[in-house]
Design an enzyme around this catalytic site. Structure first.
Site, PDB file in Angstrom:
ATOM      1  N   SER A  66       0.804  -1.222   0.000  1.00  0.00           N
ATOM      2  CA  SER A  66       0.000   0.000   0.000  1.00  0.00           C
ATOM      3  C   SER A  66       0.844   1.283   0.000  1.00  0.00           C
ATOM      4  O   SER A  66       1.625   1.510  -0.908  1.00  0.00           O
ATOM      5  CB  SER A  66      -0.933  -0.082   1.208  1.00  0.00           C
ATOM      6  OG  SER A  66      -1.767   1.010   1.267  1.00  0.00           O
ATOM      7  N   GLU A 381     -12.442   5.553   6.594  1.00  0.00           N
ATOM      8  CA  GLU A 381     -11.441   5.985   7.554  1.00  0.00           C
ATOM      9  C   GLU A 381     -11.060   7.406   7.144  1.00  0.00           C
ATOM     10  O   GLU A 381     -11.121   7.758   5.952  1.00  0.00           O
ATOM     11  CB  GLU A 381     -10.213   5.076   7.491  1.00  0.00           C
ATOM     12  CG  GLU A 381     -10.505   3.678   7.971  1.00  0.00           C
ATOM     13  CD  GLU A 381      -9.234   2.849   8.164  1.00  0.00           C
ATOM     14  OE1 GLU A 381      -9.083   2.277   9.244  1.00  0.00           O
ATOM     15  OE2 GLU A 381      -8.403   2.781   7.238  1.00  0.00           O
ATOM     16  N   ARG A 512      -3.272   4.333  20.857  1.00  0.00           N
ATOM     17  CA  ARG A 512      -3.440   2.905  20.521  1.00  0.00           C
ATOM     18  C   ARG A 512      -2.172   2.363  19.857  1.00  0.00           C
ATOM     19  O   ARG A 512      -1.435   3.128  19.210  1.00  0.00           O
ATOM     20  CB  ARG A 512      -4.654   2.678  19.603  1.00  0.00           C
ATOM     21  CG  ARG A 512      -4.586   3.458  18.303  1.00  0.00           C
ATOM     22  CD  ARG A 512      -5.724   3.131  17.368  1.00  0.00           C
ATOM     23  NE  ARG A 512      -5.497   1.924  16.621  1.00  0.00           N
ATOM     24  CZ  ARG A 512      -4.765   1.870  15.508  1.00  0.00           C
ATOM     25  NH1 ARG A 512      -4.163   2.941  15.025  1.00  0.00           N
ATOM     26  NH2 ARG A 512      -4.608   0.732  14.873  1.00  0.00           N
ATOM     27  N   ARG A 521       0.373   5.047  18.459  1.00  0.00           N
ATOM     28  CA  ARG A 521      -0.114   6.291  17.836  1.00  0.00           C
ATOM     29  C   ARG A 521      -0.879   7.121  18.856  1.00  0.00           C
ATOM     30  O   ARG A 521      -1.643   6.584  19.670  1.00  0.00           O
ATOM     31  CB  ARG A 521      -1.059   5.984  16.678  1.00  0.00           C
ATOM     32  CG  ARG A 521      -0.403   5.277  15.528  1.00  0.00           C
ATOM     33  CD  ARG A 521      -1.329   5.325  14.290  1.00  0.00           C
ATOM     34  NE  ARG A 521      -0.910   4.366  13.281  1.00  0.00           N
ATOM     35  CZ  ARG A 521       0.103   4.552  12.444  1.00  0.00           C
ATOM     36  NH1 ARG A 521       0.823   5.661  12.501  1.00  0.00           N
ATOM     37  NH2 ARG A 521       0.400   3.625  11.546  1.00  0.00           N
TER      38      ARG A 521
HETATM   39  C1  LIG Z   1      -4.108   6.176  11.747  1.00  0.00           C
HETATM   40  C2  LIG Z   1      -4.123   5.431  10.454  1.00  0.00           C
HETATM   41  O1  LIG Z   1      -4.192   6.054   9.386  1.00  0.00           O
HETATM   42  N1  LIG Z   1      -4.062   4.091  10.545  1.00  0.00           N
HETATM   43  C3  LIG Z   1      -4.039   3.240   9.355  1.00  0.00           C
HETATM   44  C4  LIG Z   1      -2.947   2.188   9.445  1.00  0.00           C
HETATM   45  O2  LIG Z   1      -3.237   1.347  10.537  1.00  0.00           O
HETATM   46  P1  LIG Z   1      -2.488   1.353  11.947  1.00  0.00           P
HETATM   47  O3  LIG Z   1      -3.042   0.158  12.672  1.00  0.00           O
HETATM   48  O4  LIG Z   1      -2.864   2.658  12.576  1.00  0.00           O
HETATM   49  O5  LIG Z   1      -1.024   1.306  11.658  1.00  0.00           O
HETATM   50  O6  LIG Z   1      -2.940   1.415   8.239  1.00  0.00           O
HETATM   51  C5  LIG Z   1      -4.158   0.674   8.043  1.00  0.00           C
HETATM   52  C6  LIG Z   1      -3.988  -0.155   6.789  1.00  0.00           C
HETATM   53  O7  LIG Z   1      -3.831   0.627   5.655  1.00  0.00           O
HETATM   54  C7  LIG Z   1      -5.353   1.626   7.954  1.00  0.00           C
HETATM   55  O8  LIG Z   1      -6.522   0.871   7.859  1.00  0.00           O
HETATM   56  C8  LIG Z   1      -5.375   2.524   9.201  1.00  0.00           C
HETATM   57  O9  LIG Z   1      -6.385   3.484   9.098  1.00  0.00           O
HETATM   58 MG   LIG Z   2      -3.648   1.181   0.327  1.00  0.00          MG
END
Ligand SMILES: CC(=O)N[C@H]1[C@@H](OP(=O)(O)O)O[C@H](CO)[C@@H](O)[C@@H]1O
Ligand SMILES: [Mg+2]
Length: 553
Positions: A66, A381, A512, A521
């Site tokens: 991604s 999101e 979290r 974060r």
């Molecule tokens: C704050 C943030 O943007 N977190 C992102 C990020 O996850 P984290 O668990 O926060 O690392 O990557 C995920 C996958 O792409 C997405 O679903 C999510 O929203």
């Molecule tokens: Mg992506």
């Protein structure tokens, strides 16, 4: 069974687990440096093959990391309906990914197959559709996946090529539904439904000519830009200029560009500058499942005004609600799903529309699951990943209403509202959040409403916010509850967060552990930017003190 065992042992021997590393199926599959992922992707291939055998349907496997840097890569599995693999299989995927040697790997597979009553031995056939993004490690990893898949007797891997993540999810869904599932079918569905929706704009909308027809898109130097180049060939009424397409000399994947960079840094991506002032711009992430919009702010050194996932969600919610109001004979239960990262102003705005807002933990697998509970479930999101899901019952009622109105009241407001909804159901990806289909839906809605970018921006004013990340010794020491809005362990931390938050007007703060990076974060929101910054910083200090570490932004 002896054949199956020797095939597994033989295949696993070629992909040993790298020394000292462990892997976890996180927020969005396995991710790591692409060079160490051979065994993980091979084993994900085995999981996908078993999933196909268990469900009796075709599943998908995508190799992508991604928005991560180009050296990273990753793998995730799509279920038969095109959604993320059922979470109940994640512990098995984790155990398999970390099996220390071929023997324990084979034992895990045999035991799991027995527990889950998965027919091994070739009596039943299985199928896995494969795709990858543009990362240099993708080709080798794809081979690893193929070998993992073919180590389960009777399973066939079908390579669909270089695709966006949402394209592969869409294909898996269509494949199982028995509908057209090639890439050209995907392009045709998007451009045809976009055309229908554009043509359904109300004639009495005097503002239509004032809507800027030009859109500049940042492709993050990933797979989305060149797919959009294909789609735009069949689109009229919108002039799309794609930048950062990943062609020679255009820069590196996700480096200084892409939806994650734009949303988090609030700066224009590389390749954008003064000459783009006043023009509506959008940014995709590296595998084109995230989308944000923006506009350059004059005299600001490339700072931008951001329209994030929350505002895209709000626009979609308004439009759907308006069409449903015109069609009062078609009752639908609408649900809007967000995470704690949604801006408080966005949540208030959507609630004020009279809509039900529900929160889930971070990660689209949670939002998607929740959205499925409604006739129409909208989820996003804040970072721009989301879609709209329509239940089977609603789709069939809408189809009947549309047919009836088209024959009895053609050209009426009601008939047009029904046809608009039908076009939305065809344009928006029903499998997963899709930046390309989302982008076309935004454009068609702005056109239908005769809205300028400014009008969209002005829907509500985001509360100032700040995100920080802190590297700690063990991020799993933090345990959260209430859709990640409260820390339950260590208990002292939540008390400190509460004390800090109470100092600020409109203060909100939560902490979290990330599911994709080795960090904790911190998100803070308050009435002014200074207050949001200061709240985030003071909570980061507490995290630091309690768990030990350095603050990173
Ligand atoms: C704050 C943030 O943007 N977190 C992102 C990020 O996850 P984290 O668990 O926060 O690392 O990557 C995920 C996958 O792409 C997405 O679903 C999510 O929203
Ligand atoms: Mg992506």
């Amino acid at each position: 069974m002896a054949d199956q065992l020797s095939l597994l042992l033989d295949s696993a021997t070629r992909f040993p687990l790298p020394n000292g590393l462990s892997f976890s199926y996180g927020t969005s599959g396995f991710r790591s440096d692409g060079s160490v992922l051979g065994s993980t992707v091979h084993r994900a291939g085995i999981v996908a093959a078993l999933r196909s055998l268990k469900t009796g349907s075709t599943v998908g496997l995508v190799i992508t990391a991604s928005h991560n840097p180009v050296c990273d890569n990753g793998v995730k599995i799509a279920d038969p309906d095109g959604s993320m693999m059922d979470q109940s299989w994640e512990p098995f995927a984790n155990a398999l990914a970390n099996a220390p040697d071929p023997n324990s790997l084979a034992q895990l597979v045999l035991q799991f197959a027995k527990d889950e009553e998965i027919p091994l031995g070739g009596g039943q056939s299985a199928e896995v559709l494969l795709a990858r993004d543009t990362r240099p490690t993708g080709e080798t990893l794809l081979e690893a996946a193929k070998q993992g898949i073919s180590s389960i007797i009777g399973t066939v891997a079908i390579d669909m090529g270089i695709l966006t993540t949402p394209e592969l999810h869409w294909m898996v869904r269509c494949w199982n539904n028995g509908t057209k599932a090639t890439e050209s079918d995907y392009f045709a569905q998007l451009s045809n439904s976009f055309r229908s929706l554009m043509e359904l704009a109300p004639n009495d909308n005097l503002n239509l000519d004032t809507v800027e027809k030009k859109l500049i898109v940042d492709g993050a130097n990933g797979v989305g830009g060149f797919k959009l180049e294909e789609i735009k060939k069949n689109i009229t009424g919108l002039e799309i200029d794609v930048r950062n397409t990943g062609k020679e000399g255009e820069g590196l994947l996700n480096e200084g560009c892409g939806a994650d960079f734009v949303q988090k840094e609030k700066f224009a991506p590389c390749g954008f500058g003064l000459s783009d002032l006043g023009i509506r711009c959008a940014s995709l992430d590296g595998d084109a499942d995230r989308l944000v919009f923006f506009r350059l702010i004059p005299n600001s050194n490339n700072k931008i005004e951001l329209v994030d996932g929350d505002k895209i969600l709000s626009l979609f919610a308004i439009f759907i609600q308006e069409q449903l109001r015109l069609l009062e004979e078609l009752p639908a239960r609408l649900g809007v799903v967000q995470t704690a990262y949604a801006n408080g102003a966005a949540t208030d705005y959507i609630k004020n529309l009279g809509l039900e807002v529900i929160f889930t933990p971070t990660g689209v697998k949670y939002l998607h699951e929740k959205a499925l509970e409604y006739d129409i479930g909208l989820y996003f999101e804040a970072n721009g990943h989301g879609t709209i899901l329509f239940s089977k019952e609603f789709l069939s009622q809408l189809d009947s209403a549309n047919r009836e109105l088209s024959s009895k009241l053609p050209g009426s407001k009601k008939q047009k509202a029904a046809s608009r909804l039908v076009a939305v159901t065809q344009l928006i990806n029903q499998a997963v959040g899709d930046a390309l289909s989302g982008l076309l839906l935004v454009e068609a809605i702005l056109h239908n409403k005769g809205w300028s970018f400014q009008k969209w921006c002005d829907l509500y004013q985001d509360l100032p916010s700040r995100q920080l990340k802190v590297k700690v010794a063990d991020r799993t020491a933090i345990v959260t509850a209430d859709a990640e809005t409260r820390v339950v362990k260590p208990a002292a931390l939540q008390e400190l967060i509460d004390i800090e938050t109470a100092k600020y007007t409109h203060g909100r703060c939560f902490v979290r552990p990330s599911g994709t990076e080795d960090v904790v974060r911190i998100y803070a929101e308050a009435a002014t930017q200074d207050s949001a910054d200061s709240l985030a910083n003071s909570v980061a200090q507490h995290v630091n003190q309690i768990l030990g570490s350095d603050i990173k932004t």
